[in-house]
Design an enzyme around this catalytic site. Sequence first.
Site, mmCIF file in Angstrom:
data_model
loop_
_atom_site.group_PDB
_atom_site.id
_atom_site.type_symbol
_atom_site.label_atom_id
_atom_site.label_comp_id
_atom_site.label_asym_id
_atom_site.label_seq_id
_atom_site.Cartn_x
_atom_site.Cartn_y
_atom_site.Cartn_z
ATOM 1 N N ILE A 1 -54.445 2.047 18.983
ATOM 2 C CA ILE A 1 -54.418 2.444 17.394
ATOM 3 C C ILE A 1 -54.877 3.823 17.312
ATOM 4 O O ILE A 1 -54.619 4.576 16.387
ATOM 5 C CB ILE A 1 -55.329 1.531 16.581
ATOM 6 N N ASN B 1 -62.999 0.157 30.646
ATOM 7 C CA ASN B 1 -64.300 0.497 30.397
ATOM 8 C C ASN B 1 -64.982 -0.645 30.398
ATOM 9 O O ASN B 1 -64.500 -1.792 29.852
ATOM 10 C CB ASN B 1 -64.359 1.238 28.909
ATOM 11 N N GLU C 1 -66.138 -0.995 23.939
ATOM 12 C CA GLU C 1 -66.220 -1.359 22.452
ATOM 13 C C GLU C 1 -65.606 -2.692 21.978
ATOM 14 O O GLU C 1 -66.128 -3.102 21.078
ATOM 15 C CB GLU C 1 -65.536 0.002 21.539
ATOM 16 N N HIS D 1 -59.529 -5.196 28.406
ATOM 17 C CA HIS D 1 -58.260 -4.436 28.308
ATOM 18 C C HIS D 1 -58.045 -3.357 29.319
ATOM 19 O O HIS D 1 -58.876 -2.573 29.676
ATOM 20 C CB HIS D 1 -58.006 -3.847 26.889
ATOM 21 N N HIS E 1 -56.821 0.564 29.936
ATOM 22 C CA HIS E 1 -55.974 1.514 28.918
ATOM 23 C C HIS E 1 -54.964 2.254 30.160
ATOM 24 O O HIS E 1 -55.426 2.662 31.349
ATOM 25 C CB HIS E 1 -57.164 2.662 28.896
HETATM 26 P P1 AMP Z 1 -62.999 0.270 24.779
HETATM 27 O O1 AMP Z 1 -63.909 1.292 24.337
HETATM 28 O O2 AMP Z 1 -62.489 0.460 26.367
HETATM 29 O O3 AMP Z 1 -63.472 -1.083 24.458
HETATM 30 O O4 AMP Z 1 -61.494 0.642 24.019
HETATM 31 C C1 AMP Z 1 -61.085 0.034 22.878
HETATM 32 C C2 AMP Z 1 -59.819 0.524 22.236
HETATM 33 O O5 AMP Z 1 -59.365 -0.307 21.309
HETATM 34 C C3 AMP Z 1 -59.797 2.114 21.719
HETATM 35 O O6 AMP Z 1 -59.154 2.759 22.368
HETATM 36 C C4 AMP Z 1 -59.678 1.687 20.224
HETATM 37 O O7 AMP Z 1 -58.795 2.883 19.865
HETATM 38 C C5 AMP Z 1 -58.550 0.445 20.345
HETATM 39 N N1 AMP Z 1 -58.415 -0.224 19.165
HETATM 40 C C6 AMP Z 1 -59.381 -0.686 18.296
HETATM 41 N N2 AMP Z 1 -58.657 -1.518 17.273
HETATM 42 C C7 AMP Z 1 -57.293 -1.619 17.831
HETATM 43 C C8 AMP Z 1 -56.181 -2.057 17.072
HETATM 44 N N3 AMP Z 1 -56.254 -3.055 15.962
HETATM 45 N N4 AMP Z 1 -55.199 -2.004 17.618
HETATM 46 C C9 AMP Z 1 -54.864 -1.254 18.808
HETATM 47 N N5 AMP Z 1 -55.874 -0.703 19.551
HETATM 48 C C10 AMP Z 1 -57.065 -0.612 18.915
#
Ligand code: AMP
Length: 119
Positions: A32, A88, A96, A101, A103
Amino acid sequence: MGSDCLFCRIVAGEIPATVVRETDTTLAFRDIDPKAPVHVLVIPKEHYADIATLAQGDPALAADVLATSAAVAEDEGLLGDGFRLMFNTGANGGQEVFHVHAHLLGGAPLGPMLARDLA
Ligand code: AMP
């Protein structure tokens, strides 16, 4: 996990996402808040908190996440110039969202692996 987990809710169709690939066991959707021209998140549909838990608990599912990541990289035209695949993990990793997931980042030179040299 279910209703408390953002990515479980995306898998369940409760929160919209731009899905680019789906298999029986994985889902790939656009981040997002993209950090590169191509920024796709690849997840297992089943809830695992992070890559260590997934790899130890279900290595075949971890392999599915890698295979889907490679397929998306091909679909997005990244195989020639390359890309970065990143998990991460935990506090030091800057994680977060605690549903594992990958990336998938590409479409431009991505610069150094870390913003600062911490060694
Ligand atoms: P991390 O910091 O590795 O946990 O990455 C979490 C990722 O999820 C971040 O890059 C956010 O931009 C992404 N993210 C959070 N909410 C959403 C959403 N609803 N749809 C797509 N990506 C998201």
